[in-house]
Design an enzyme around this catalytic site. Structure first.
Site, PDB file in Angstrom:
ATOM      1  CE  LYS A  89      -4.475   1.128   0.758  1.00 54.59           C
ATOM      2  NZ  LYS A  89      -5.701   0.477   0.352  1.00 54.59           N
ATOM      3  N   GLY A 188     -22.789   5.422   5.330  1.00 57.88           N
ATOM      4  CA  GLY A 188     -21.954   5.872   4.209  1.00 57.88           C
ATOM      5  C   GLY A 188     -22.553   5.479   2.866  1.00 57.88           C
ATOM      6  N   GLY A 190     -21.407   6.216  -0.388  1.00 59.32           N
ATOM      7  CA  GLY A 190     -20.427   6.633  -1.386  1.00 59.32           C
ATOM      8  C   GLY A 190     -20.343   5.651  -2.539  1.00 59.32           C
ATOM      9  CG  ASN A 191     -17.034   5.982  -5.140  1.00 57.61           C
ATOM     10  OD1 ASN A 191     -17.827   6.710  -5.740  1.00 57.61           O
ATOM     11  ND2 ASN A 191     -15.793   6.347  -4.876  1.00 57.61           N
ATOM     12  CB  VAL A 192     -18.784   0.666  -1.468  1.00 53.77           C
ATOM     13  CG1 VAL A 192     -19.266  -0.749  -1.171  1.00 53.77           C
ATOM     14  CG2 VAL A 192     -17.363   0.634  -2.023  1.00 53.77           C
TER      15      VAL A 192
END
Ligand code: NAD
Length: 368
Positions: A89, A188, A190-192
């Site tokens: 990472k 949340g 968001g994108n997911v």
């Protein structure tokens, strides 16, 4: 590390000795204001692939702690997902809204290139496909670009894996994986979280959601009519499944006593503030789907991009489907060994590494 030309004068690589990590590099280039870290935790099953997180960490130590934890998580995630990669990472210490520019991203790409494929960069919090395109100018060791052979946005693929993971906790608790009427609290959008909400709605779930952005809430109110609660309340909602899809650390000493859920199954990375919180969940009889197992859909999808045949979403979907069985196996291992599900998942990942199960047999093919 030997460098050449102009870069020799400006990019600085400093190797940091960190126990249990193969390589950790502090990378700086004052001429473009680059401060970054690339952590290569383990390459037993293959070279590493992991996101580039761009975040305004308050200091270097916080960035280091984050990249170390995230890269270790990638090792276990990749081992269980069977993608033939190790764990790595990177973080760039910068505010993605203010301090990100082409020169900095290009110089970071040059640093990735100097590692000659030990680390393959991908999108993460704070970085975008456009950033990957800049990194690509300096190195082929990058995935998730916007071109016809690319795997595109990982969000919907991660969301499908989370949906299957939610089914797995229901199967374990109720002996049926039906979502009809089941109470789900989703943190949340968001994108997911957003594509996941779509799956949950059509499966008949009873939905409660929270997000810090009013715009996201307005949109879902029209579309799905969920119950909406304050962000500070979502983990307290009495429900069958609490689904954290925002930031890490949501499972901690303060939140656990307030939780009234039967299970936790969401996409956020590092949901446990510390490993012992998994043990507390076990004692509270809250079934926890380990984050690095349930949220591997995006990794599986992006890894499909570097197969010799090239990207194929159908193969991605088939592989992501297996998250359901992998999680059920982990719940059983935990039950038999009287451990937390987190410990069971780490043990399974280490077993696969020890016996090199799923080790990469051919180098990745970049179809850029
Ligand atoms: P995102 O930034 O698109 O979405 C996060 C959402 O959470 C945003 O809508 C934000 O407004 C909301 N949010 C932030 N803080 C909140 C709070 N306190 N309460 C309620 N809502 C809050 O991120 P994403 O790509 O959807 O990823 C979500 C998490 O899953 C991250 O932790 C990420 O590391 C992890 N993850 C994502 C993927 C992927 O494919 N995108 C894969 C694996 C893991």
């Amino acid at each position: 590390m030997p460098l050449s030309g102009e870069k020799e004068k400006t990019i600085q690589f400093e190797e940091l000795a960190v126990k249990d990590y193969e390589k950790v590099y502090k990378i700086t280039d004052d001429s473009v204001g680059l401060k970054a870290i690339i952590a290569i935790h383990n390459t037993r099953l293959g070279m590493t692939l992991g996101g580039v997180r761009i975040f305004p960490y308050a200091n270097f130590d916080l960035a280091l702690t984050d990249v170390l934890r995230l890269s270790e998580g990638m090792t276990y995630k990749s081992a269980i997902a069977g993608v033939g990669f190790g764990g790595g990472k990177s973080v760039i210490i910068a505010d993605p809204k203010k301090d990100k520019d082409e020169r900095k991203m290009l110089r970071f790409g040059e640093a990735v290139h100097m590692l000659q494929g030990q680390y393959i960069a991908a999108e993460d919090v704070g970085s975008t496909p456009e950033d990957m395109a800049i990194i690509r100018k300096a190195t082929p060791y990058v995935v998730g670009l916007m071109h016809k052979n690319s795997s595109g946005d990982p969000g919907p693929f991660t969301a499908y894996g989370i949906f299957r993971g939610i089914q797995s906790v229901l199967q374990k608790i109720y002996g049926s994986n039906s979502l009809a009427g089941k109470k789900i609290a989703l943190q949340g959008l968001g994108n997911v979280g957003m594509p996941l909400l779509n799956y949950l709605f059509w499966a008949g779930a009873d939905l409660t959601v929270a997000d810090i952005y009013p715009h996201n809430l307005e949109y879902v109110t029209k579309k799905f009519r969920p119950r909406i609660v304050e962000p500070s309340e979502i983990h307290k909602v009495p429900c069958d499944v609490f689904v954290p899809c925002a930031m890490g650390g949501i499972i901690n000493d303060q939140t656990i006593p307030q939780m009234q859920c039967k299970s936790i199954a969401g996409c956020a990375n590092n949901q446990l503030l510390a490993e012992h919180h998994a043990e507390i969940l076990k004692d509270k009889k809250i079934l926890y789907a380990p984050d690095f197992v349930i949220n591997a859909g995006g990794l599986i999808n992006v890894a499909m991009e570097v197969t010799s045949e090239g990207y194929n979403p159908i193969e991605s979907r088939k592989k992501i489907d297996k998250i359901y069985d992998q999680l059920l196996a982990i719940y059983d291992i935990a039950e038999k060994n009287k451990t937390s599900t987190h410990v069971a998942a780490v043990t399974l990942a280490k077993y696969r590494m020890a016996y090199e199960i799923g080790k990469r047999s051919e180098p990745p093919h970049f179809h850029h």
